[in-house]
Write an enzyme that holds these catalytic residues in place. Structure first.
Site: not given
Length: 327
Positions: A15, A158, A228, A266, A268, A280, A282, A286
């Site tokens: 990453e 990612s 991305y 974050r 999910d 998961e 984070n 990002g």
């Protein structure tokens, strides 16, 4: 007096480039908000850089030189996603130097980075996860295909190394790919549901609150490429009813608290017919203006610059030990 913020980007993992984008965006937002910003980058070779200058020629000396920069910081803003960054490594460095830091500490970073550990925490606080099992890279030759599964490195971000396996040959390929990123691999049953993310922010006064939920619209698996290449679309706020929103928000806050997160995280989920299923967490998501977390808080009326400043403000005032504050 102007506060001095050291933003750390890069890192020694897959990453690296994503982290550079986050660090650049964060540094720009802080500069525009009147902070004195210093940027450090961890190269793929393990050497630290300050701007274009390489600090030292070996890892130990390079870190020592970087510490002299960190020593003068009022707050460190780590923007390194993935292993040796988000997993608590930089949090430990800041703890050892007694430097205020944006985001989660060592324990939350380590637990949140490990998808298997995250599942165990979720189950302990009553949040559903996909049925799955953990294998090591040494065991992958013995794994037999039984049904469609998702294969993930236990600790990576990612979506690197994440693949959907619909047959025996795909399973073998997916396991080998995941093993490139971690020697511990998670094999999970496929969950049918809408992909919904919720971000949680802890403010300087200890209060934490959840953003409006965001829905991901992707053609198939939301993998690294779709993250991305611009093919995925996002809806925020997600088009869900009040009961589903309350269930998702409640689960996100419980996970944030159970892991001991700080700053922003974050969380999910898959929203199924039976409620939220955790995917998961984070702890260093990002953070460019186009990333999911800033989009969610923008929907709540909080601009990107305001979000970044609030994260710095929260780092300056640690939450009281043992606090259990509600929204």
């Amino acid at each position: 007096m102007t506060r001095r913020i050291v933003v750390i980007g890069g890192g020694q993992n897959a990453e690296h480039d994503v982290s550079l984008a986050t660090a650049t965006a964060v540094a720009k937002a802080l500069c525009s908000s009147g902070f004195d910003v210093d940027e450090l980058t961890i190269g793929r070779d393990g050497l630290w850089r300050r701007g274009a200058d390489v600090l030292g020629s070996q890892a130990v000396g390079s870190l020592a030189a970087a510490l002299s920069v960190i020593e003068r910081a009022d707050v460190v803003f780590p923007a390194v996603h993935g292993p040796s960054g988000e997993d608590g490594t930089l949090a430990a460095l800041c703890a050892l130097t007694h430097t205020p830091m944006v985001g989660s500490g060592l324990r939350a970073g380590a637990l949140g980075m490990d998808k298997w550990a995250t599942k165990l925490v979720a189950q302990a606080v009553g949040i559903h996860t996909a049925p799955g099992r953990l294998v090591t890279a040494a065991q992958i030759a013995d794994v037999e295909f039984e049904s469609e599964v998702v294969v993930k490195p236990a600790s990576a971000g990612s979506s690197f190394g994440v693949a959907l396996a619909r047959g025996a040959s795909q399973l073998r390929d997916a396991l080998r790919c995941a093993a490139r990123f971690d020697d511990r691999i998670l094999i999970e049953d496929v969950v049918v549901g809408r992909e919904i993310d919720v971000a949680v922010l802890r403010e300087a006064d200890g209060r934490r609150w959840a953003s409006p939920p965001l829905e991901i619209h992707a053609d198939g698996l939301f993998d690294t490429r779709s993250k991305y290449d611009g093919s995925a679309r996002f809806s925020v706020p997600a088009g869900i009813d009040g009961a589903d929103r309350a269930a998702l928000t409640g689960a996100a806050l419980r996970m944030f608290d159970a892991l001991g997160c700080a700053g922003v995280a974050r969380i999910d989920f898959f929203l199924t017919d039976h409620g939220p299923v955790l995917n998961e967490v984070n702890t260093m998501p990002g953070m460019t203006a186009a990333s999911q977390v800033p989009r969610m808080f923008a929907a709540a009326g909080l601009s990107y610059e305001q979000l970044v400043v609030r994260l710095v403000d929260a780092a300056s005032v640690p939450a009281p030990a043992g606090s259990n504050l509600s929204v």
